[in-house]
Write an enzyme that holds these catalytic residues in place. Structure first.
Site, PDB file in Angstrom:
ATOM      1  CE1 TYR A 139      22.236  36.455  37.507  1.00 31.37           C
ATOM      2  CE2 TYR A 139      20.104  37.337  38.175  1.00 31.37           C
ATOM      3  CZ  TYR A 139      21.056  37.122  37.201  1.00 31.37           C
ATOM      4  OH  TYR A 139      20.834  37.579  35.923  1.00 31.37           O
ATOM      5  CD  GLN A 162      30.123  41.804  46.699  1.00 27.24           C
ATOM      6  OE1 GLN A 162      29.294  42.456  46.072  1.00 27.24           O
ATOM      7  NE2 GLN A 162      30.909  40.911  46.122  1.00 27.24           N
TER       8      GLN A 162
END
Length: 398
Positions: free
Chosen positions: A234, A129
């Site tokens: 989110y 990520q």
């Protein structure tokens, strides 16, 4: 889509927003992962575990990925020999962008070296990520919307994402496992403790402390960004994309942007967040910073604002509940960055849509869900809106 029977996930940064969300996402899936199927979810963090999952598949191991790699290997060896999917969500934050590579390049290289060594032929997919800084969105105006085909910019040695990716790509060429890179924008989500970048908690603290002091919260950025489009990621949607990307064959060795799928304008969104806490915020018409020069511009520097507010927060916790330590968890420099830009930083998720990822999250609902998670955990006061007064102007009395 859950991990298939017999798969073993290794999730780093489980005390952070992203790692916590990936763990929560995995345990909430239908019971394909069962203790009888030998499936496990191994979670790790440098700091002691701050959350407890009532799921027998979850196993915790404390790991400092800045330790010598041989130490890390010995630490994870007992649990990680059969890991199939590794999710890197660890991150060391500092508000000084130039200092980030010194910490985060070895962080990832040690992680990948260790899990590659220990898991060996069992390892099938590695997920890294990163984020919007990959496109230079933190430095100044750039092509928008941000998309995966954008070329790397001249980072002057400050963009550690490139080093992380290059290390991933180089090792992948020598191995059978595949990879994915996921690039979110500002992440909204719950974390059970202090985190390097927590926009939702920071803005909530700002809002309710202002209310308690009888002050109207002002947008801390500038007029341009107040009237500009923005988007968010989110944490649970980000976890969904991470699992989706790593469990499909056609998505292997691909990078994907992540955002919720909608956009908002801070002029209206800031007022809407205020209403959640029972605060009536009128449109802001007076500005000390206009944001017309394409440079960071702040009407309020949040670190300066926060310097003398700890005592107020502690009195609020005595009055309404909440964690007295939570005010020190505010990431004021990060909130400066997310609201002080004077250029758009919206991302497109067209690539993920073309590959078949169809999740959508309403950004306001994500903020509300995150606030309620902090309230349920006792970090923010529960039912603050109902317990607090409407808030008074400075100098007024009840």
């Amino acid at each position: 889509m859950p991990l298939a029977t017999g798969k073993v996930a290794f999730v780093t940064g489980c005390n952070g927003v992203s790692g916590n969300a990936i763990t929560e996402y995995l345990i909430r899936q239908p019971p394909v992962l069962t203790i009888m199927s030998r499936s496990r979810i191994i979670v790790t963090s440098r700091s002691p575990l701050k959350n407890y999952w009532q799921d027998p598949r979850v196993q915790f191991v404390a790991v400092d990925f800045l330790a010598p790699v041989e130490t890390i290997i010995q630490n994870i060896l007992p649990l990680c020999k059969d890991v199939t999917h590794a999710y890197f969500a660890a991150y060391v934050h500092t508000d000084e962008f130039a200092e980030l590579p010194k910490l985060n390049i070895p962080l990832f290289e040690n992680f990948l070296t260790a899990i590659d060594t220990v898991a060996g032929e069992s390892l099938q997919r590695v997920c890294l990520q990163t984020g919007g800084k990959h496109y230079g969105a933190h430095l100044g105006p750039t092509e928008c919307p941000l998309h995966e085909e954008m070329l790397r910019y001249d980072d002057k040695g400050e963009m550690f994402y490139y080093n992380q990716e290059d290390f991933l790509f180089a090792l992948h060429k020598k191995r059978k496992w595949s990879w994915n890179v996921i690039r979110p924008n500002a992440i909204i989500g719950f974390t059970p403790g202090k985190n390097g970048m927590s926009e939702a908690l920071s803005l909530a603290l700002f809002m309710i402390v202002c209310k308690e002091l009888g002050e109207t919260p002002k947008f801390p950025g500038n007029k341009y960004f107040y009237n500009s489009l923005d988007d968010h990621s989110y944490a649970m949607g980000l976890a969904d994309m991470s699992i989706w990307a790593t469990t499909h064959e056609h998505t292997k060795n691909e990078a994907f942007n992540h955002v919720n799928g909608d956009t908002f304008v801070w002029r209206y969104f800031f007022e809407k967040i205020g209403r959640y806490f029972g605060i009536d915020i009128p449109p802001q018409i007076e500005w000390t910073e206009l944001g017309e020069e394409g440079k960071y511009a702040h009407s309020i520097h949040m670190g300066d604002w926060a310097k003398d507010k700890q005592d107020t927060w502690e009195r609020m916790c005595e009055k309404y509940g909440g964690n007295p330590e939570a005010f020190s968890w505010g990431t004021w420099g990060f909130l400066d960055w997310t609201t002080g830009k004077a250029w758009p930083t919206v991302s497109t998720i067209s690539k993920a849509r073309k590959f078949g990822w169809n999740r959508y999250d309403d950004t306001y609902e994500c903020w509300v869900a995150t606030f309620r998670a902090f309230e349920n955990a006792g970090v923010l006061p529960r039912n603050y809106r109902e317990k607090s007064s409407p808030g008074l102007a400075v100098g007024q009395t009840k």
